[in-house]
Motif scaffolding. Sequence first.
Motif, mmCIF file in Angstrom:
data_model
loop_
_atom_site.group_PDB
_atom_site.id
_atom_site.type_symbol
_atom_site.label_atom_id
_atom_site.label_comp_id
_atom_site.label_asym_id
_atom_site.label_seq_id
_atom_site.Cartn_x
_atom_site.Cartn_y
_atom_site.Cartn_z
ATOM 1 N N UNK A 18 0.854 -1.178 0.000
ATOM 2 C CA UNK A 18 0.000 0.000 0.000
ATOM 3 C C UNK A 18 0.897 1.237 0.000
ATOM 4 N N UNK A 19 0.314 2.362 -0.347
ATOM 5 C CA UNK A 19 1.111 3.583 -0.478
ATOM 6 C C UNK A 19 1.810 3.953 0.819
ATOM 7 N N UNK A 20 1.185 3.677 1.935
ATOM 8 C CA UNK A 20 1.808 4.039 3.209
ATOM 9 C C UNK A 20 3.025 3.171 3.544
ATOM 10 N N UNK A 21 3.249 2.134 2.738
ATOM 11 C CA UNK A 21 4.448 1.313 2.936
ATOM 12 C C UNK A 21 5.685 1.957 2.318
ATOM 13 N N UNK A 22 5.493 3.007 1.549
ATOM 14 C CA UNK A 22 6.625 3.699 0.920
ATOM 15 C C UNK A 22 7.546 4.257 1.998
ATOM 16 N N UNK A 23 8.813 3.851 1.940
ATOM 17 C CA UNK A 23 9.790 4.249 2.961
ATOM 18 C C UNK A 23 11.126 3.639 2.571
ATOM 19 N N UNK A 24 12.142 3.963 3.349
ATOM 20 C CA UNK A 24 13.417 3.262 3.230
ATOM 21 C C UNK A 24 13.435 2.172 4.289
ATOM 22 N N UNK A 25 13.747 0.966 3.862
ATOM 23 C CA UNK A 25 13.829 -0.159 4.786
ATOM 24 C C UNK A 25 15.303 -0.451 5.043
#
Lengths: 110, 114
Positions: free
Chosen positions: B83-90
């Motif tokens: 989902x869009x809210x998963x966008x991040x640096x892991x």
Amino acid sequence: GQQVMQIPQYQHVQEGEDFTTYCNSSTTLSNIQWYKQRPGGHPVFLIQLVKSGEVKKQKRLTFQFGEAKKNSSLHITATQTTDVGTYFCAGMDTGNQFYFGTGTSLTVIP
Amino acid sequence: GAGVSQSPRYKVAKRGQDVALRCDPISGHVSLFWYQQALGQGPEFLTYFQNEAQLDKSGLPSDRFFAERPEGSVSTLKIQRTQQEDSAVYLCASSLVGPNTEAFFGQGTRLTVV
């Protein structure tokens, strides 16, 4: 839950000025680590403090752990342009988790 | 290896797609951590392994997130139905012994969900 706050969020200094960032936890910490993250980079470990009231120095950097083990500070003397980045504290409670602070972004103006 | 290696460095996923992010820790490091870092924020803990055992997964935001380290070395973080809210640096980090020792971070995987 556990919260680790840092102030200030941003700091602009002239090259040669001093800089301090403060880290405050809502609960007592077993230890605290400090990391530096350059823009676009990954966190790089600087130091770990364990004892109440502990003070450690790395060249121009001085790290302190509060007596109550709920706060810490990082002080940089005579900043240089190479000090630019975001400084994070990370505190560990009684579990295995490190809770990273909100970070202080340092800009050094040459 | 010389450091913690993560792949891919960048991943663009369509919403609903599954993704798998890989972490190669420093050889011999017992502990492995996954963090999620949103833009302008500090890393947020996701999960922690000691060898192959997942000792803490309390930071995983939902059951769409799954991590494994089957042989106590390489780890994979899988996100299902992104989902869009998963966008991040892991970010992946490893440490020689337990969490109380210096953690070495990888360069991270920047995930963008469109």
